[in-house]
Design an enzyme around this catalytic site. Structure first.
Site, short mmCIF file in Angstrom:
data_model
loop_
_atom_site.label_atom_id
_atom_site.label_comp_id
_atom_site.label_asym_id
_atom_site.label_seq_id
_atom_site.Cartn_x
_atom_site.Cartn_y
_atom_site.Cartn_z
N LYS A 121 -76.67 32.17 -66.50
CA LYS A 121 -77.51 31.00 -66.78
C LYS A 121 -78.94 31.40 -67.15
O LYS A 121 -79.66 30.62 -67.76
CB LYS A 121 -77.49 30.04 -65.59
CG LYS A 121 -76.14 29.33 -65.45
CD LYS A 121 -76.18 28.18 -64.46
CE LYS A 121 -74.87 27.42 -64.47
NZ LYS A 121 -73.73 28.21 -63.93
C1 LIG Z 1 -72.35 28.04 -64.24
C2 LIG Z 1 -71.49 29.22 -64.03
C3 LIG Z 1 -70.22 29.34 -64.64
C4 LIG Z 1 -69.62 28.25 -65.49
O1 LIG Z 1 -70.27 28.09 -66.71
P1 LIG Z 1 -70.12 26.73 -67.51
O2 LIG Z 1 -71.01 26.84 -68.67
O3 LIG Z 1 -70.53 25.64 -66.56
O4 LIG Z 1 -68.68 26.61 -67.88
C5 LIG Z 1 -69.50 30.50 -64.45
N1 LIG Z 1 -69.98 31.48 -63.66
C6 LIG Z 1 -71.17 31.39 -63.05
C7 LIG Z 1 -71.62 32.52 -62.19
C8 LIG Z 1 -71.97 30.28 -63.22
O5 LIG Z 1 -73.15 30.21 -62.59
#
Ligand SMILES: *Cc1c(COP(=O)(O)O)cnc(C)c1O
Length: 463
Positions: A121
């Site tokens: 993220k």
């Molecule tokens: C948010 C997140 C995901 C999922 O990603 P999306 O874009 O919501 O599908 C997967 N792994 C981690 C560690 C995350 O923080």
């Protein structure tokens, strides 16, 4: 300046739905970025996806990540932001590594876990923060309000740290965040403040919502920096492009496997393919929240409510917010509540996408097996991605180049790793630094009046 892309709302066709007035206009990227969501509660979508020749992608071989980011961002942001500003934003946002780890043969793990909060993220949040700073009204500060139960808040907070012209206020429930999360949130410092609320996560969300609809803050440029902002999708196109350029031989297509929750990460891959990147298949494994694999198989969409609590906790989503964008790209309409108004082209979707639900039991077995067999360390989210790739290959035959995404650092899951592998994963430097930081939150009750007073006394409106 070249022609700007325009953005429309996924809800523009929703006639006769009580409470929704379809938004039929289009907006610029800047407006989509600063508005976050369309006025009809839909999600903004680019009207046309820029297509690049495959040679443009190939030319990134051996180049730094920032060059891939420039290529993608310029294609989308032409006419909205000048090249020099864009380069400054990108150089500043991407100051960390993106390791591509070989597992065996032509199978790779892409580690998106080297940013300040050791989560993928960081890629999106850091770029969005800097775009907001560059595109805000000059002289007017933006005030970001975030309610969090843990990780999302810290990724947003760290991303905005030190970014010019923007202040961030993060609310979290006093009794519901872990010691490590609290420390990470409270010690970001500078332009990022935390409010520890005597209440639950829902109370924090309510306080933020009330502030957004309070006329007293009309002139405060409040914004939410939420995960459905198109400004967070755009940066997630880049790593597919970059990884393919590094690993592909003679332009061969790649299979990408993306552990999926709200589907923003996978959406980046979908856009990359539509830009012309040779993607053979987009594999979207989920945890036990299996609404999407179920939909692909049966054509019936039923959200999982309440969502199931799994080990890969950032993917505990029973109705993915970005699914509305996938539906739209395949000619369908899905509303916020999970009702399908127009079915997407399911045959085409199945041609491009494969999805499978991976249980917690399989997730754990995968972490252990991959470590024992290859000495490759995965955490629960990345293990869902890898296992999904294996299932796909078992069904459809071994593909050529495969790239599976690891979305968090294994050190964020020390108990699971210790239990399964008997080792203590080493923390990345960014997370070790947290132990040397200090900072205290503001303590507030869950009564709106107190929060309102705090904001009125502390938020700044101009630079
Ligand atoms: C948010 C997140 C995901 C999922 O990603 P999306 O874009 O919501 O599908 C997967 N792994 C981690 C560690 C995350 O923080």
């Amino acid at each position: 300046m070249s022609e700007q892309l325009r953005y429309y709302s996924t809800n523009r066709h929703l006639d006769g739905v009580p409470g929704i007035t379809p938004f039929r206009e289009t907006v610029s990227f800047r407006e989509a970025l600063l508005m976050g969501q369309a006025p009809d509660e839909g999600l903004f979508m680019p009207e046309a996806i820029p297509v690049l020749p495959v040679d443009a992608f190939k030319s990134l071989k051996g180049m730094p990540y920032t060059e891939a980011a420039m290529l993608v961002a310029q294609a989308f942001l032409a006419g909205e932001i000048d090249e020099q500003t864009l380069r400054r934003i990108i150089d500043d946002a991407y100051n960390y590594e993106v390791p591509l780890e070989n597992v065996f043969a032509r199978k790779y793990i892409m580690r998106l876990d080297q940013g300040p909060t050791a989560s993928f993220k960081d890629f999106a949040a850091r770029m969005m923060a800097r775009l907001m700073s560059a595109l805000r009204d000059p002289g007017n500060r933006l005030n970001v309000l975030v309610a969090t139960s843990g990780d999302t808040g810290s990724a947003v907070g760290e991303a905005f740290k030190g970014v010019e012209g923007i202040d961030v206020t993060i609310l979290y429930p006093r009794g519901e965040v872990s010691g490590r999360q609290k420390r990470q949130l409270d010690t970001i410092g500078g332009n990022v403040r935390t409010v520890s609320v005597d209440g639950k996560f829902d109370d924090c969300q309510d306080l933020v919502k009330q502030a957004f609809s309070d006329p007293a803050f009309d002139d405060f440029n409040l914004t939410s920096a939420n995960s459905i902002n198109f400004g967070r999708i755009l940066p997630q196109i880049v790593y597919y492009v970059w990884a393919w350029a590094q690993l592909s031989r003679d332009g061969e297509p790649a299979v990408f496997s993306v552990p999926s929750g709200n589907f923003g990460d996978a959406l980046g891959c979908e856009y990359a393919r539509r830009m012309g990147l040779p993607v053979e298949k987009l594999v979207m494994p989920t945890n036990e929240n299996d609404e999407f694999p179920h939909f692909l198989e049966t054509g019936v969409y039923e959200k999982v409510s309440p969502s199931r609590a799994c080990l890969s906790n950032a993917m505990n989503v029973g109705h993915p917010s970005n699914l509305a964008r996938f539906f739209d790209l395949y000619g369908g309409t899905l509303d916020r509540t999970g009702v399908v108004h127009r079915a997407p082209d399911l045959d085409e979707m199945r041609k491009q996408i494969y999805s499978v639900s991976i249980s917690d039991r399989e997730t754990k077995k995968t972490i252990k097996r991959i470590y024992d067999q290859y000495r490759v360390l995965l955490e629960p989210h990345g293990a869902v991605g890898w296992r999904g790739l294996e299932v796909y290959l078992e069904l459809f035959g071994d593909g050529p180049l495969c790239i599976s995404l690891e979305t968090a650092h294994p050190a964020k899951f020390p108990e699971e790793i210790r239990e399964l592998l008997g080792i203590n994963p080493d923390l990345p430097q960014s997370m070790k630094d947290i132990d040397e930081r200090s900072g205290e939150p503001v303590l507030l009750s869950n009564v709106y009046g107190a929060f309102r007073k705090y904001l009125q006394q502390n938020l700044r409106v101009t630079d």
